[in-house]
Design a protein around this motif. Sequence first.
Motif, mmCIF file in Angstrom:
data_model
loop_
_atom_site.group_PDB
_atom_site.id
_atom_site.type_symbol
_atom_site.label_atom_id
_atom_site.label_comp_id
_atom_site.label_asym_id
_atom_site.label_seq_id
_atom_site.Cartn_x
_atom_site.Cartn_y
_atom_site.Cartn_z
ATOM 1 N N ARG A 32 45.473 13.651 13.070
ATOM 2 C CA ARG A 32 45.242 13.835 14.510
ATOM 3 C C ARG A 32 44.642 12.567 15.113
ATOM 4 O O ARG A 32 45.053 12.113 16.181
ATOM 5 C CB ARG A 32 44.313 15.018 14.748
ATOM 6 C CG ARG A 32 44.023 15.265 16.227
ATOM 7 C CD ARG A 32 42.684 15.939 16.473
ATOM 8 N NE ARG A 32 41.593 15.193 15.913
ATOM 9 C CZ ARG A 32 40.526 15.735 15.331
ATOM 10 N NH1 ARG A 32 40.392 17.037 15.233
ATOM 11 N NH2 ARG A 32 39.571 14.974 14.840
ATOM 12 N N LYS A 54 46.512 18.893 27.989
ATOM 13 C CA LYS A 54 47.050 20.108 27.372
ATOM 14 C C LYS A 54 48.489 19.825 26.949
ATOM 15 O O LYS A 54 49.133 18.899 27.460
ATOM 16 C CB LYS A 54 46.989 21.279 28.349
ATOM 17 C CG LYS A 54 45.548 21.677 28.641
ATOM 18 C CD LYS A 54 45.473 23.028 29.279
ATOM 19 C CE LYS A 54 43.995 23.440 29.361
ATOM 20 N NZ LYS A 54 43.869 24.806 29.789
ATOM 21 N N VAL A 55 48.985 20.620 26.053
ATOM 22 C CA VAL A 55 50.342 20.446 25.555
ATOM 23 C C VAL A 55 51.331 20.478 26.720
ATOM 24 O O VAL A 55 52.282 19.683 26.772
ATOM 25 C CB VAL A 55 50.680 21.517 24.492
ATOM 26 C CG1 VAL A 55 52.146 21.449 24.083
ATOM 27 C CG2 VAL A 55 49.755 21.374 23.285
ATOM 28 N N LEU A 88 54.449 12.223 18.950
ATOM 29 C CA LEU A 88 53.989 13.486 19.541
ATOM 30 C C LEU A 88 54.875 14.655 19.128
ATOM 31 O O LEU A 88 54.384 15.760 18.893
ATOM 32 C CB LEU A 88 53.926 13.373 21.062
ATOM 33 C CG LEU A 88 52.826 12.464 21.602
ATOM 34 C CD1 LEU A 88 53.019 12.212 23.097
ATOM 35 C CD2 LEU A 88 51.453 13.046 21.316
ATOM 36 N N TYR A 91 53.762 15.524 15.668
ATOM 37 C CA TYR A 91 52.424 16.119 15.737
ATOM 38 C C TYR A 91 52.501 17.572 16.203
ATOM 39 O O TYR A 91 51.885 18.459 15.610
ATOM 40 C CB TYR A 91 51.552 15.283 16.665
ATOM 41 C CG TYR A 91 50.205 15.873 16.994
ATOM 42 C CD1 TYR A 91 49.178 15.893 16.056
ATOM 43 C CD2 TYR A 91 49.941 16.394 18.264
ATOM 44 C CE1 TYR A 91 47.931 16.418 16.358
ATOM 45 C CE2 TYR A 91 48.692 16.921 18.578
ATOM 46 C CZ TYR A 91 47.691 16.928 17.624
ATOM 47 O OH TYR A 91 46.460 17.453 17.929
ATOM 48 N N LEU A 92 53.250 17.815 17.263
ATOM 49 C CA LEU A 92 53.365 19.173 17.798
ATOM 50 C C LEU A 92 54.137 20.095 16.850
ATOM 51 O O LEU A 92 53.891 21.299 16.809
ATOM 52 C CB LEU A 92 54.000 19.153 19.187
ATOM 53 C CG LEU A 92 53.127 18.508 20.271
ATOM 54 C CD1 LEU A 92 53.913 18.333 21.559
ATOM 55 C CD2 LEU A 92 51.860 19.309 20.499
ATOM 56 N N ASP A 93 55.053 19.516 16.092
ATOM 57 C CA ASP A 93 55.799 20.298 15.112
ATOM 58 C C ASP A 93 54.889 20.708 13.947
ATOM 59 O O ASP A 93 54.953 21.842 13.479
ATOM 60 C CB ASP A 93 57.000 19.491 14.601
ATOM 61 C CG ASP A 93 57.940 20.320 13.751
ATOM 62 O OD1 ASP A 93 58.320 21.428 14.189
ATOM 63 O OD2 ASP A 93 58.290 19.849 12.650
ATOM 64 N N HIS A 95 51.417 20.678 13.992
ATOM 65 C CA HIS A 95 50.256 21.417 14.493
ATOM 66 C C HIS A 95 50.746 22.408 15.543
ATOM 67 O O HIS A 95 50.725 22.128 16.742
ATOM 68 C CB HIS A 95 49.236 20.444 15.074
ATOM 69 C CG HIS A 95 47.954 21.075 15.476
ATOM 70 N ND1 HIS A 95 47.162 21.777 14.602
ATOM 71 C CD2 HIS A 95 47.311 21.102 16.663
ATOM 72 C CE1 HIS A 95 46.097 22.216 15.245
ATOM 73 N NE2 HIS A 95 46.163 21.828 16.493
ATOM 74 N N GLN A 96 51.197 23.536 15.100
ATOM 75 C CA GLN A 96 51.782 24.548 15.976
ATOM 76 C C GLN A 96 50.749 25.044 16.991
ATOM 77 O O GLN A 96 49.768 25.682 16.616
ATOM 78 C CB GLN A 96 52.291 25.718 15.137
ATOM 79 C CG GLN A 96 53.407 25.340 14.179
ATOM 80 C CD GLN A 96 54.714 25.068 14.882
ATOM 81 O OE1 GLN A 96 55.129 25.847 15.740
ATOM 82 N NE2 GLN A 96 55.366 23.975 14.549
ATOM 83 N N VAL A 97 50.976 24.710 18.249
ATOM 84 C CA VAL A 97 50.071 25.129 19.320
ATOM 85 C C VAL A 97 50.887 25.646 20.494
ATOM 86 O O VAL A 97 52.076 25.353 20.618
ATOM 87 C CB VAL A 97 49.165 23.962 19.792
ATOM 88 C CG1 VAL A 97 48.128 23.616 18.746
ATOM 89 C CG2 VAL A 97 49.969 22.730 20.148
ATOM 90 N N LYS A 99 51.653 25.950 24.666
ATOM 91 C CA LYS A 99 51.655 24.953 25.735
ATOM 92 C C LYS A 99 50.354 24.942 26.542
ATOM 93 O O LYS A 99 50.001 23.938 27.126
ATOM 94 C CB LYS A 99 52.864 25.125 26.644
ATOM 95 C CG LYS A 99 52.889 26.408 27.431
ATOM 96 C CD LYS A 99 54.132 26.504 28.298
ATOM 97 C CE LYS A 99 54.081 27.780 29.108
ATOM 98 N NZ LYS A 99 55.181 27.877 30.041
ATOM 99 N N LEU A 103 45.909 19.390 23.832
ATOM 100 C CA LEU A 103 46.758 18.569 22.976
ATOM 101 C C LEU A 103 46.002 18.122 21.732
ATOM 102 O O LEU A 103 46.505 18.219 20.621
ATOM 103 C CB LEU A 103 47.277 17.353 23.760
ATOM 104 C CG LEU A 103 48.205 16.407 23.016
ATOM 105 C CD1 LEU A 103 49.483 17.121 22.578
ATOM 106 C CD2 LEU A 103 48.542 15.205 23.898
#
Length: 177
Positions: A32, A54-55, A88, A91-93, A95-97, A99, A103
């Motif tokens: 991260r 935020k995402v 990104l 990272y988003l893949d 770290h499942q978060v 929207k 972030l």
Amino acid sequence: MQNKQKRPYTDGELEKLLEKPDMNKCIFSEYRNWVIVNFLLGTGVRLNTLSQLKVEDISLENAIVDLRHTKNRKQRIIPLSKSLVNILFEYLDIHQVDKEDYLFCTIHGKKLQASSIKSAIYRYNTRRSVEKTSIHKFRHTFAKKWILNGGDAFRLQKILGHSSMKMVREYVNMYDE
């Protein structure tokens, strides 16, 4: 009285900071923090803006970030490089978060406060043998690289969110040879 010259990160320091951690061995916070460093160097955002992202503020399809929480309280949209979009996306893949989530958060999905980001980046830099740990140095480094790579001052002013050209002129005078 002349302003003290702002010292950005050197190319050697950037090489250490941008080396991707081994994904098979590193913990979430190290990865991260590597993403945060890439984001700071790729956008020039301030710490408080970063901590409020935020995402949903990121559009990977359009390669932009919508900065809603800025120093001058003026929302602005800035571009993301293709390499930062790829970082990104990964990272988003991983770290499942959702929207609506922040972030950059803790492993438990809690918001990272600005002071926590400062501490995390201090530890990250120190572990990589980089003595400079000021988050604002990433902003100066972004501006330096922008100028040295032929970017124009007016666009830099918009990206950094400066209301006047005064600070941008300082960057240009420092780095444009």
